[in-house]
Scaffold this active site. Structure first.
Site, short mmCIF file in Angstrom:
data_model
loop_
_atom_site.label_atom_id
_atom_site.label_comp_id
_atom_site.label_asym_id
_atom_site.label_seq_id
_atom_site.Cartn_x
_atom_site.Cartn_y
_atom_site.Cartn_z
N ARG A 1 0.83 -1.23 0.00
CA ARG A 1 0.00 0.00 0.00
C ARG A 1 0.86 1.27 0.00
O ARG A 1 0.42 2.32 0.45
CB ARG A 1 -0.97 0.02 1.18
CG ARG A 1 -1.94 -1.14 1.16
CD ARG A 1 -3.18 -0.85 1.97
NE ARG A 1 -4.03 -2.01 1.94
CZ ARG A 1 -3.97 -3.01 2.81
NH1 ARG A 1 -3.11 -2.95 3.81
NH2 ARG A 1 -4.78 -4.04 2.70
N LYS B 1 3.16 11.61 -11.20
CA LYS B 1 2.19 10.87 -12.02
C LYS B 1 2.78 9.51 -12.32
O LYS B 1 3.92 9.41 -12.79
CB LYS B 1 1.91 11.60 -13.33
CG LYS B 1 0.88 12.70 -13.19
CD LYS B 1 0.44 13.17 -14.56
CE LYS B 1 -0.58 14.30 -14.40
NZ LYS B 1 -0.92 14.91 -15.70
N LYS C 1 8.01 23.19 -13.44
CA LYS C 1 7.16 22.04 -13.10
C LYS C 1 6.91 21.98 -11.60
O LYS C 1 5.78 21.71 -11.16
CB LYS C 1 7.80 20.74 -13.60
CG LYS C 1 6.96 19.53 -13.26
CD LYS C 1 6.65 18.64 -14.40
CE LYS C 1 5.56 17.64 -13.99
NZ LYS C 1 5.49 16.47 -14.82
N ARG D 1 -2.34 22.52 -13.09
CA ARG D 1 -1.46 21.45 -13.60
C ARG D 1 -1.82 21.09 -15.05
O ARG D 1 -0.98 20.61 -15.81
CB ARG D 1 -1.52 20.20 -12.70
CG ARG D 1 -0.51 19.16 -13.14
CD ARG D 1 -0.19 18.11 -12.12
NE ARG D 1 0.81 17.20 -12.66
CZ ARG D 1 1.53 16.34 -11.94
NH1 ARG D 1 1.36 16.29 -10.64
NH2 ARG D 1 2.41 15.55 -12.50
N ASN E 1 -0.25 20.24 -19.96
CA ASN E 1 -0.74 19.46 -21.11
C ASN E 1 -0.75 20.29 -22.39
O ASN E 1 -1.35 19.86 -23.39
CB ASN E 1 -2.16 18.94 -20.83
CG ASN E 1 -2.19 18.07 -19.59
OD1 ASN E 1 -1.21 17.39 -19.30
ND2 ASN E 1 -3.28 18.13 -18.85
N HIS F 1 -0.68 18.68 -25.75
CA HIS F 1 -0.90 17.25 -25.56
C HIS F 1 -2.26 16.77 -26.05
O HIS F 1 -2.40 15.59 -26.37
CB HIS F 1 -0.72 16.88 -24.07
CG HIS F 1 0.73 16.81 -23.66
ND1 HIS F 1 1.59 17.88 -23.77
CD2 HIS F 1 1.48 15.78 -23.17
CE1 HIS F 1 2.79 17.52 -23.34
NE2 HIS F 1 2.75 16.26 -22.97
N HIS G 1 -1.63 13.84 -28.26
CA HIS G 1 -1.98 12.46 -27.94
C HIS G 1 -2.85 11.85 -29.04
O HIS G 1 -2.68 10.69 -29.41
CB HIS G 1 -2.77 12.40 -26.62
CG HIS G 1 -1.89 12.41 -25.41
ND1 HIS G 1 -2.31 12.85 -24.18
CD2 HIS G 1 -0.60 12.02 -25.24
CE1 HIS G 1 -1.33 12.75 -23.32
NE2 HIS G 1 -0.28 12.25 -23.93
N1 GLY Z 1 3.38 15.55 -17.80
C1 GLY Z 1 2.33 16.35 -17.31
C2 GLY Z 1 2.21 16.31 -15.84
O1 GLY Z 1 3.07 15.81 -15.15
O2 GLY Z 1 1.23 16.78 -15.33
#
Ligand code: GLY
Length: 353
Positions: A111, A133, A219, A233, A237, A240, A244
């Site tokens: 966990r 992420k 970041k 956040r 993107n 993206h 994507h």
């Molecule tokens: N790669 C985008 C993020 O980490 O939110």
């Protein structure tokens, strides 16, 4: 050495860039399981094993195909066989696939145990190793199953980039351009003035260290403000949503960064069309992407309707509504969720023609 500290929901950790004493930077208490793919194992395994002294090293076949539930469970099972306890740390040595996979394994083993990220690709150094992420792919799509699990430390050695293939470097540079457009105008200028040097042999390590530091700064600030992507956040993107969709519809012939590069071109063009930014921004961005050798045109044969459908099916869409990140100025973007689908459809028909 440069050190950044990030304090966010779910984590409080250092990002160490070009540490003078890697043996100290990489030392952590408790049992460790080093994870890397078969390519990275050949290049950097011995170095990492010497400095992290893992109980074992789990090596999986290189490639996105291995980013699946079987590999995930195999990592957890190896940790269990080694009897690693809750004081253990998984060490991810590699690019985005390794970081995501190992981070997710660390999120669920017992966990939750710690994960240290040692990125070996530019893309991972400037983006995926920071921010927590983690994910695996399932047949229905990439990164559809995962968790937020912040690392306990990120250690970045820019000299590891020396072994990176040129296409991989380009992939990372697309994310660097993304970061510059969304939050660092000086970084954009640095790239404009040094585009030609970025593929020099040997690689200009100091320049890369500066680029990585600037990207990690942007970041960290974004993740500190919104670790779970309820708000800003999503700015990360940029490029993206289109990117994507194009990656997917090209049957993954386009690499991630290449899709993002074309995605940024499209986002900027749409932003000009909607009056969100000046045409000069789109032109400057296009020129920089070209100077970096990145693709800027939609590959032939992609159907604009399929692209819109893929954008609506993106995991970042909410209730089928496409949220686009559009540039306002170099260093500033905004999220736009109310562009009518007909406008996007007309735009795609036109630019895909
Ligand atoms: N790669 C985008 C993020 O980490 O939110």
């Amino acid at each position: 050495m440069e050190k950044l500290h990030i304090s966010c929901d779910g984590g409080d950790y250092d990002i160490l860039i070009a540490p003078e004493h890697p043996e100290e930077a990489l030392a952590l208490p408790g049992g460790k399981l080093l994870v890397c793919d078969s390519n990275v194992a050949k290049l950097h395994r011995a170095w990492a094993e010497k400095l992290t002294a893992p109980a074992d090293t789990f090596v999986f076949p290189a490639g996105e195909k291995a980013k699946n539930a079987d590999t995930l469970l195999a990592i957890c099972r190896r940790a269990a066989q080694l009897k690693l306890d809750r004081g253990a740390t998984f060490v991810a040595l590699g690019g985005g696939v390794t970081g995501d996979l190992t981070g997710f394994a660390a999120a669920i083993y017992l966990r939750g145990v710690e994960v240290m990220q040692i990125p070996t690709t530019l893309l991972a150094m400037v983006d995926s190793s920071v921010g927590g992420k983690t994910a695996i792919d399932i047949p229905e799509g990439k990164n559809l199953v995962g968790a937020f699990h912040q690392p306990c430390r990120v250690v970045i050695e820019p000299r590891l980039l020396a072994t990176l293939p040129k296409r991989e470097l380009g992939n990372g540079l697309a994310e660097v351009v993304k970061t510059a457009v969304l939050g660092d105008a000086q970084l954009f200028e640095l790239l404009e003035s040094n585009a030609r040097r970025l593929f020099d042999a040997p690689l200009p390590e100091d320049l890369y260290a500066e680029i990585i530091l600037r990207c990690c700064r942007v970041k960290s600030a974004v993740v500190a403000a919104d670790a779970h992507e309820h708000g800003c956040r999503a700015f990360l993107n940029y490029g993206h949503t289109f990117g994507h969709a194009l990656e997917l519809l090209s049957g993954f012939r386009l690499a991630h960064g290449e899709g993002v590069a074309i995605g940024m071109v499209l986002a900027a063009k749409l932003a000009v069309r909607l009056g969100v930014c000046e045409a000069e921004l789109a032109a400057r961005q296009l020129e920089l992407l070209r100077a970096l050798g990145l693709p800027t045109l939609v590959p032939a044969g992609i159907d604009p309707r399929a692209c819109l459908d893929a954008m609506r099916g993106d995991k970042k869409a909410r209730n089928g509504r496409v949220v686009l990140i559009l540039p306002e100025a170099i260093g500033k973007v905004r999220a736009v969720g109310d562009v009518p689908p007909e406008i996007i459809a007309d735009f795609l028909r036109e630019v895909f023609a």
